[in-house]
Design a protein around this motif. Structure first.
Motif, PDB file in Angstrom:
ATOM      1  N   VAL A 105      19.426 -39.207 -39.378  1.00 10.50           N
ATOM      2  CA  VAL A 105      18.447 -38.283 -38.777  1.00 10.50           C
ATOM      3  C   VAL A 105      17.184 -38.158 -39.609  1.00 10.50           C
ATOM      4  CG1 VAL A 105      20.263 -36.969 -37.613  1.00 10.50           C
ATOM      5  CG2 VAL A 105      19.419 -36.188 -39.837  1.00 10.50           C
ATOM      6  N   SER A 106      17.206 -38.651 -40.864  1.00  9.14           N
ATOM      7  CA  SER A 106      15.984 -38.594 -41.681  1.00  9.14           C
ATOM      8  C   SER A 106      14.891 -39.488 -41.108  1.00  9.14           C
ATOM      9  CB  SER A 106      16.292 -38.988 -43.130  1.00  9.14           C
ATOM     10  OG  SER A 106      16.668 -40.347 -43.223  1.00  9.14           O
ATOM     11  N   ARG A 107      15.248 -40.365 -40.151  1.00  7.35           N
ATOM     12  CA  ARG A 107      14.244 -41.198 -39.480  1.00  7.35           C
ATOM     13  C   ARG A 107      13.466 -40.410 -38.433  1.00  7.35           C
ATOM     14  NH1 ARG A 107      16.896 -45.551 -36.274  1.00  7.35           N
ATOM     15  NH2 ARG A 107      18.134 -43.799 -35.549  1.00  7.35           N
ATOM     16  N   ARG A 108      13.988 -39.265 -38.055  1.00  6.09           N
ATOM     17  CA  ARG A 108      13.444 -38.522 -36.911  1.00  6.09           C
ATOM     18  C   ARG A 108      12.548 -37.372 -37.368  1.00  6.09           C
ATOM     19  NH1 ARG A 108      14.951 -42.315 -33.254  1.00  6.09           N
ATOM     20  NH2 ARG A 108      17.208 -42.486 -33.015  1.00  6.09           N
ATOM     21  N   ASN A 109      11.587 -37.029 -36.523  1.00  5.09           N
ATOM     22  CA  ASN A 109      10.840 -35.793 -36.755  1.00  5.09           C
ATOM     23  C   ASN A 109      10.909 -34.872 -35.538  1.00  5.09           C
ATOM     24  OD1 ASN A 109       9.156 -37.066 -34.987  1.00  5.09           O
ATOM     25  ND2 ASN A 109       7.395 -37.194 -36.360  1.00  5.09           N
ATOM     26  N   HIS A 110      11.835 -35.179 -34.624  1.00  3.77           N
ATOM     27  CA  HIS A 110      12.114 -34.317 -33.477  1.00  3.77           C
ATOM     28  C   HIS A 110      13.601 -33.971 -33.496  1.00  3.77           C
ATOM     29  CE1 HIS A 110       8.192 -34.728 -31.577  1.00  3.77           C
ATOM     30  NE2 HIS A 110       8.233 -36.019 -31.851  1.00  3.77           N
ATOM     31  N   ILE A 111      13.900 -32.690 -33.438  1.00  4.71           N
ATOM     32  CA  ILE A 111      15.299 -32.253 -33.520  1.00  4.71           C
ATOM     33  C   ILE A 111      16.118 -32.807 -32.360  1.00  4.71           C
ATOM     34  CG2 ILE A 111      16.806 -30.224 -33.381  1.00  4.71           C
ATOM     35  CD1 ILE A 111      14.864 -28.701 -35.084  1.00  4.71           C
ATOM     36  N   TRP A 112      15.518 -32.915 -31.173  1.00  2.00           N
ATOM     37  CA  TRP A 112      16.262 -33.396 -30.005  1.00  2.00           C
ATOM     38  C   TRP A 112      16.778 -34.820 -30.227  1.00  2.00           C
ATOM     39  CZ3 TRP A 112      19.512 -32.947 -26.494  1.00  2.00           C
ATOM     40  CH2 TRP A 112      19.606 -33.816 -25.414  1.00  2.00           C
ATOM     41  N   LEU A 113      15.944 -35.686 -30.824  1.00  4.90           N
ATOM     42  CA  LEU A 113      16.382 -37.052 -31.114  1.00  4.90           C
ATOM     43  C   LEU A 113      17.509 -37.042 -32.147  1.00  4.90           C
ATOM     44  CD1 LEU A 113      12.970 -38.973 -31.284  1.00  4.90           C
ATOM     45  CD2 LEU A 113      14.707 -39.097 -29.484  1.00  4.90           C
ATOM     46  N   SER A 114      17.428 -36.137 -33.110  1.00  2.99           N
ATOM     47  CA  SER A 114      18.486 -36.022 -34.123  1.00  2.99           C
ATOM     48  C   SER A 114      19.797 -35.554 -33.497  1.00  2.99           C
ATOM     49  CB  SER A 114      18.058 -35.033 -35.217  1.00  2.99           C
ATOM     50  OG  SER A 114      16.882 -35.463 -35.851  1.00  2.99           O
ATOM     51  N   LEU A 164      11.273 -37.297 -51.782  1.00  2.00           N
ATOM     52  CA  LEU A 164      12.378 -36.765 -52.574  1.00  2.00           C
ATOM     53  C   LEU A 164      13.642 -36.587 -51.739  1.00  2.00           C
ATOM     54  CD1 LEU A 164      10.605 -34.094 -54.834  1.00  2.00           C
ATOM     55  CD2 LEU A 164      11.684 -36.224 -55.584  1.00  2.00           C
ATOM     56  N   LEU A 165      13.487 -36.031 -50.541  1.00  6.34           N
ATOM     57  CA  LEU A 165      14.637 -35.794 -49.670  1.00  6.34           C
ATOM     58  C   LEU A 165      15.303 -37.105 -49.265  1.00  6.34           C
ATOM     59  CD1 LEU A 165      13.285 -32.959 -47.330  1.00  6.34           C
ATOM     60  CD2 LEU A 165      15.234 -32.787 -48.885  1.00  6.34           C
ATOM     61  N   ILE A 166      14.499 -38.076 -48.862  1.00  7.25           N
ATOM     62  CA  ILE A 166      15.050 -39.344 -48.396  1.00  7.25           C
ATOM     63  C   ILE A 166      15.705 -40.112 -49.539  1.00  7.25           C
ATOM     64  CG2 ILE A 166      14.420 -41.620 -47.471  1.00  7.25           C
ATOM     65  CD1 ILE A 166      12.403 -40.173 -45.665  1.00  7.25           C
ATOM     66  N   VAL A 167      15.044 -40.148 -50.696  1.00  2.53           N
ATOM     67  CA  VAL A 167      15.618 -40.848 -51.852  1.00  2.53           C
ATOM     68  C   VAL A 167      16.900 -40.151 -52.311  1.00  2.53           C
ATOM     69  CG1 VAL A 167      15.271 -41.432 -54.277  1.00  2.53           C
ATOM     70  CG2 VAL A 167      13.438 -41.850 -52.630  1.00  2.53           C
ATOM     71  N   ALA A 168      16.888 -38.820 -52.351  1.00  2.00           N
ATOM     72  CA  ALA A 168      18.064 -38.065 -52.815  1.00  2.00           C
ATOM     73  C   ALA A 168      19.268 -38.294 -51.901  1.00  2.00           C
ATOM     74  CB  ALA A 168      17.732 -36.576 -52.894  1.00  2.00           C
ATOM     75  N   THR A 169      19.072 -38.189 -50.590  1.00  2.00           N
ATOM     76  CA  THR A 169      20.194 -38.374 -49.658  1.00  2.00           C
ATOM     77  C   THR A 169      20.691 -39.815 -49.676  1.00  2.00           C
ATOM     78  OG1 THR A 169      18.611 -38.698 -47.829  1.00  2.00           O
ATOM     79  CG2 THR A 169      19.519 -36.490 -48.121  1.00  2.00           C
ATOM     80  N   SER A 170      19.785 -40.770 -49.857  1.00  2.00           N
ATOM     81  CA  SER A 170      20.186 -42.178 -49.899  1.00  2.00           C
ATOM     82  C   SER A 170      20.975 -42.483 -51.169  1.00  2.00           C
ATOM     83  CB  SER A 170      18.959 -43.083 -49.812  1.00  2.00           C
ATOM     84  OG  SER A 170      18.288 -42.906 -48.579  1.00  2.00           O
ATOM     85  N   VAL A 171      20.532 -41.935 -52.304  1.00  2.00           N
ATOM     86  CA  VAL A 171      21.251 -42.148 -53.563  1.00  2.00           C
ATOM     87  C   VAL A 171      22.643 -41.524 -53.495  1.00  2.00           C
ATOM     88  CG1 VAL A 171      21.304 -41.537 -56.018  1.00  2.00           C
ATOM     89  CG2 VAL A 171      19.191 -42.402 -54.996  1.00  2.00           C
ATOM     90  N   LEU A 172      22.734 -40.327 -52.924  1.00  2.00           N
ATOM     91  CA  LEU A 172      24.048 -39.688 -52.755  1.00  2.00           C
ATOM     92  C   LEU A 172      24.963 -40.549 -51.886  1.00  2.00           C
ATOM     93  CD1 LEU A 172      23.102 -35.923 -52.232  1.00  2.00           C
ATOM     94  CD2 LEU A 172      24.472 -36.867 -54.099  1.00  2.00           C
ATOM     95  N   CYS A 173      24.386 -41.128 -50.849  1.00  2.00           N
ATOM     96  CA  CYS A 173      25.144 -41.995 -49.945  1.00  2.00           C
ATOM     97  C   CYS A 173      25.640 -43.239 -50.694  1.00  2.00           C
ATOM     98  CB  CYS A 173      24.250 -42.400 -48.771  1.00  2.00           C
ATOM     99  SG  CYS A 173      25.127 -42.722 -47.235  1.00  2.00           S
ATOM    100  N   LEU A 174      24.777 -43.805 -51.528  1.00  2.00           N
ATOM    101  CA  LEU A 174      25.149 -44.972 -52.343  1.00  2.00           C
ATOM    102  C   LEU A 174      26.306 -44.632 -53.293  1.00  2.00           C
ATOM    103  CD1 LEU A 174      21.660 -46.448 -53.343  1.00  2.00           C
ATOM    104  CD2 LEU A 174      23.470 -47.679 -52.124  1.00  2.00           C
ATOM    105  N   VAL A 175      26.171 -43.517 -53.999  1.00  2.00           N
ATOM    106  CA  VAL A 175      27.177 -43.115 -54.981  1.00  2.00           C
ATOM    107  C   VAL A 175      28.509 -42.819 -54.296  1.00  2.00           C
ATOM    108  CG1 VAL A 175      27.808 -41.333 -56.658  1.00  2.00           C
ATOM    109  CG2 VAL A 175      25.485 -42.249 -56.628  1.00  2.00           C
ATOM    110  N   TYR A 176      28.457 -42.068 -53.198  1.00  2.00           N
ATOM    111  CA  TYR A 176      29.693 -41.704 -52.507  1.00  2.00           C
ATOM    112  C   TYR A 176      30.362 -42.940 -51.909  1.00  2.00           C
ATOM    113  CZ  TYR A 176      32.983 -38.756 -49.993  1.00  2.00           C
ATOM    114  OH  TYR A 176      34.138 -38.157 -49.555  1.00  2.00           O
ATOM    115  N   GLY A 177      29.546 -43.856 -51.362  1.00  2.00           N
ATOM    116  CA  GLY A 177      30.096 -45.094 -50.815  1.00  2.00           C
ATOM    117  C   GLY A 177      30.804 -45.903 -51.883  1.00  2.00           C
ATOM    118  N   GLY A 178      30.191 -45.978 -53.073  1.00  2.00           N
ATOM    119  CA  GLY A 178      30.824 -46.684 -54.190  1.00  2.00           C
ATOM    120  C   GLY A 178      32.128 -46.030 -54.599  1.00  2.00           C
ATOM    121  N   LYS A 179      32.159 -44.696 -54.588  1.00  2.00           N
ATOM    122  CA  LYS A 179      33.386 -43.969 -54.952  1.00  2.00           C
ATOM    123  C   LYS A 179      34.507 -44.256 -53.947  1.00  2.00           C
ATOM    124  CE  LYS A 179      35.171 -39.295 -55.747  1.00  2.00           C
ATOM    125  NZ  LYS A 179      36.336 -39.486 -54.865  1.00  2.00           N
TER     126      LYS A 179
END
Length: 243
Positions: free
Chosen positions: A30-39, A219-234
């Motif tokens: 949903v970070s690709r979106r800027n409309h809540i309805w699309l999210s 910051l938001l996009i990088v932070a959520t992506s890094v968390l996704c990377l770390v959790y996926g590795g775990k």
């Protein structure tokens, strides 16, 4: 008739949508979106994909008595971890490529040689597109993808995580195959509802008001992506390395 309470089943599906790996995946989508309805629609399609996998495995195990080993579900979980890593890399690549496109569209940076007396040296110059072309370019750059195939595909893979344990639990609690499948359908409906809500809530930071702050957006996009990377590795480590 049914041996399980309807509301409890819906609640179980609803809360299942708020597990950490689910939220990380959907936040990246949903970070690709800027409309809540699309999210919200992304959330619905994620839930549909997730439910498709659960129902498929449920039919194979409950109706056709197909046996799937416990080790197989470890590999399924590892596949989900790999998907989380791929999703994070894809999101970062799309985001930074989009930024480069905007920079190249708004202006052209190059150097000219200049002579001052006997000395010759270079100056950097920025040339911007004419005003009449700028509006057209802006419209092209900010065209959004309204497809929800990514959300459905991620949900489809994500349904592998924990689906076996869920089906085995249903088989242990509910003797009737029909009741078992109805349980999975109701659980899936709750899961779709939960993901719809989660996608709507987590899309708020990426709405038009906040998306105008480039530093915060990055910051938001990088932070959520890094968390996704770390959790996926775990997830991969826990299900492959520790076997």
């Amino acid at each position: 008739m049914f041996t399980f309470p309807l509301l409890l089943t819906i609640y179980a599906g609803f809360t299942h949508a708020f597990e950490a790996d689910h939220l990380l995946a959907v936040t990246n989508i949903v970070s690709r979106r800027n409309h809540i309805w699309l999210s919200v629609k992304d959330g619905i399609f994620w839930g549909l994909g997730h439910s498709s996998t659960i129902l498929l495995i449920g039919v194979l195990m409950i109706m056709f008595k197909v046996g799937i080993s416990e080790h197989s579900f470890h590999y399924f979980e590892a596949t989900v971890g790999l998907m989380l890593i791929a999703l994070a890399v894809y999101r970062l690549q799309k985001f930074f490529r989009g930024k480069k496109l905007i920079i190249h569209t708004h202006g052209h940076l190059h150097s000219h040689s200049h002579s001052h007396s006997a000395d010759e040296h270079k100056h950097l110059h920025v040339h911007f597109a004419p005003k009449q072309n700028f509006k057209h370019t802006q419209l092209h750059v900010h065209t959004h993808d309204h497809s929800h195939k990514l959300a459905y595909g991620v949900g489809l893979v994500h349904g592998l995580a924990g689906s076996g344990a869920l089906v085995v639990l249903v088989m242990a609690q509910i003797k009737s195959p029909f009741d078992g499948l109805v349980y999975l359908v109701i659980f899936s409906a709750g899961c779709i509802g939960g993901m719809l809500v989660a996608a709507g809530l987590f899309s708020v930071p990426f709405s038009k008001k906040l998306i105008q702050a480039p530093v915060l957006q990055t910051l938001l996009i990088v932070a959520t992506s890094v968390l996704c990377l770390v959790y996926g590795g775990k997830v991969i480590y826990d299900n492959i390395m520790l076997l």
